[in-house]
Motif scaffolding. Sequence first.
Motif, PDB file in Angstrom:
ATOM      1  N   ASN A   6       4.334   1.574   0.741  1.00 22.17           N
ATOM      2  CA  ASN A   6       3.148   0.756   1.017  1.00 22.17           C
ATOM      3  C   ASN A   6       1.976   1.543   1.593  1.00 22.17           C
ATOM      4  O   ASN A   6       0.817   1.277   1.252  1.00 22.17           O
ATOM      5  CB  ASN A   6       3.512  -0.396   1.957  1.00 22.17           C
ATOM      6  N   SER A  22       4.066  -7.404  -1.788  1.00 19.70           N
ATOM      7  CA  SER A  22       4.667  -6.412  -0.894  1.00 19.70           C
ATOM      8  C   SER A  22       6.058  -6.893  -0.510  1.00 19.70           C
ATOM      9  O   SER A  22       6.300  -8.099  -0.384  1.00 19.70           O
ATOM     10  CB  SER A  22       3.785  -6.251   0.349  1.00 19.70           C
ATOM     11  N   SER A  78       8.265  -8.186   4.458  1.00 22.86           N
ATOM     12  CA  SER A  78       7.471  -7.074   3.932  1.00 22.86           C
ATOM     13  C   SER A  78       7.080  -6.133   5.060  1.00 22.86           C
ATOM     14  O   SER A  78       7.497  -6.295   6.191  1.00 22.86           O
ATOM     15  CB  SER A  78       6.216  -7.598   3.221  1.00 22.86           C
ATOM     16  N   GLY A 104       5.190  -1.926  -2.660  1.00 19.20           N
ATOM     17  CA  GLY A 104       4.534  -3.032  -3.335  1.00 19.20           C
ATOM     18  C   GLY A 104       3.775  -2.597  -4.565  1.00 19.20           C
ATOM     19  O   GLY A 104       3.771  -1.424  -4.960  1.00 19.20           O
TER      20      GLY A 104
END
Length: 583
Positions: free
Chosen positions: A149, A418, A90, A96
């Motif tokens: 993100n 994520s 991630s 995410g």
Amino acid sequence: MKMPPLLLRYAPLAGVLLASACVPPPSAPVAPAPRPAADGSVPVEGPGLVSAADPRAAEAGAQMLRLGGSATDAAIATMLALTVVEPQSSGIGGGGFLVTGDAAGAVSTIDGRETAPRAATPEWFYVGGKPLPYADAIPGGRSVGVPGNLRLAAHAHNARGRLSWRTLFQPAIRLARDGFAITGRLRSSLESFARTGALDPAARALFYGPDGQPLPVGTIVRNPALAATLEGIAARGADSFYTGDNAATLAAKVGTAPVNPAPMTTADIAAYKAVERTPLCGQYRTYRICGMGPPSSGATTVYAILEQLERFDMKTLGPASPVAWHLIAESQRLAYADRDQYLADADFVQVPVAGLSDPAYLAGRSALISESATMPTVLPGTPPGAKLAFARAEPQDENGTTHFVAVDRWGNAASYTSTIEGPFGSGLMVGGYYLNNELTDFNIVPDKDGKPTANRVEGGKRPRSSMAPTLVYGPDGKLRLAIGAAGGATIPAQVAKAIIGVLDWNLSARDAIALPVIFAPGGDTVFVERGTSLEAMIPALQKLGHAKILARPPGFKANAIERVGNTWRGAADPRSEGIAVAP
């Protein structure tokens, strides 16, 4: 609470303020003593908690709680730290989904899923008129979506943050600047996925020695480029990621990749927005289950698996019953068939979300399930509101991803999944972080039987996801469980299994996560976790009609926090390096 020795090794504790403990009045209900898990360990509990797949990331989130931060603050700090210590799964180069809930039960969801460049077409993964094999589509520029993100984090922080934006970055900056130890899981990924993990020269320099082999477990890795990137975003905000030098470098990296270069522009990156979506909530027995709607298939699939099982006495059957696991597999087959037919980015196609979660529709689907036999064929249903304009696509393999959860002293919760998709994503590195390969979550072949598929590639579209961050509320209206998992298409199966373990089988969240995984993704093949009680049940499952059962190695990774009495208890998957940390 005394900190585990593993955390003492990693945690930068200087200057951290301890939050005052919330002591209940004498009249408050007292939680029962924590039960040891199957491995004999005692769960971590406290007035706030963070559970993540890496101890150093969980500690980063817990530091925010000690400083008076919210569950959202803790989740963001955890995501940033995972960018450093779990780069294979991630980070800020990916995207995410975040599901948050307050003490009163109000639920919000934020979509930070990556988007395809505007130049993308349905035949994005075609070369010479033919589709690339899935493995060949992953490395390089064509698989990279615009990362989401940091826009997600900024949106969530503006709404529910209590600490300064800059504060959330400090643990991750320290880890990148001062160094972190390579763990066994990271090294295993570096060995197994050297093709993508070492694609970029900057990545090779960080994680591989002169002999081309991954650095040994315990080696301290410093990532000054990532430290500088994080320091810049901490000082200048998320916009600095999506414009200016970082955006220009990112677009150039994708466009000049040594494998599968692709046109991504700075305008594509600047245009990215995280979107607050309507949460999908439904009733399972006396519990309210809430999760993430499209472009995630998580909530609809988890809820369908559960609701289709509601008429069965799962509690009496119990986890030792082959019939119970047979029923779970049959319910999965139905839920995944609908997932593959209908789920995609609802901004581009009409997804019958209400119909897929309609109790009457799911009762009709449930009627197809028998306790004593297997359905010979499973087809998608026709939920209310569905327009069968699309063909059902065959499922594709997905890997990678991480999940983490946080709860704070005020009763707020954050469940955040994520991902950069496959291990090390596209293999491209910018500013010390890996870029995702999320676009391979689209259907590489856009059509089937002369009809388009809902999840085909389109410019600006978000690929369908299996991520399933979930909140479960009890009959009293209070949060009972915050949970999610990693593992691609197995995620809804893992989450639904764990919820059944907690709600129907009265297991702790840790023991429910530790239950073996059965995975039946729509066809006639059932996968069971190798070396577990499920593998021993294969003959019994075959007698129930499951002719094709394959044992697969464990590669699962889930994290949860549950409320027991008046306290929170953490849970991390024993298959992982995860841990729960109290402030």
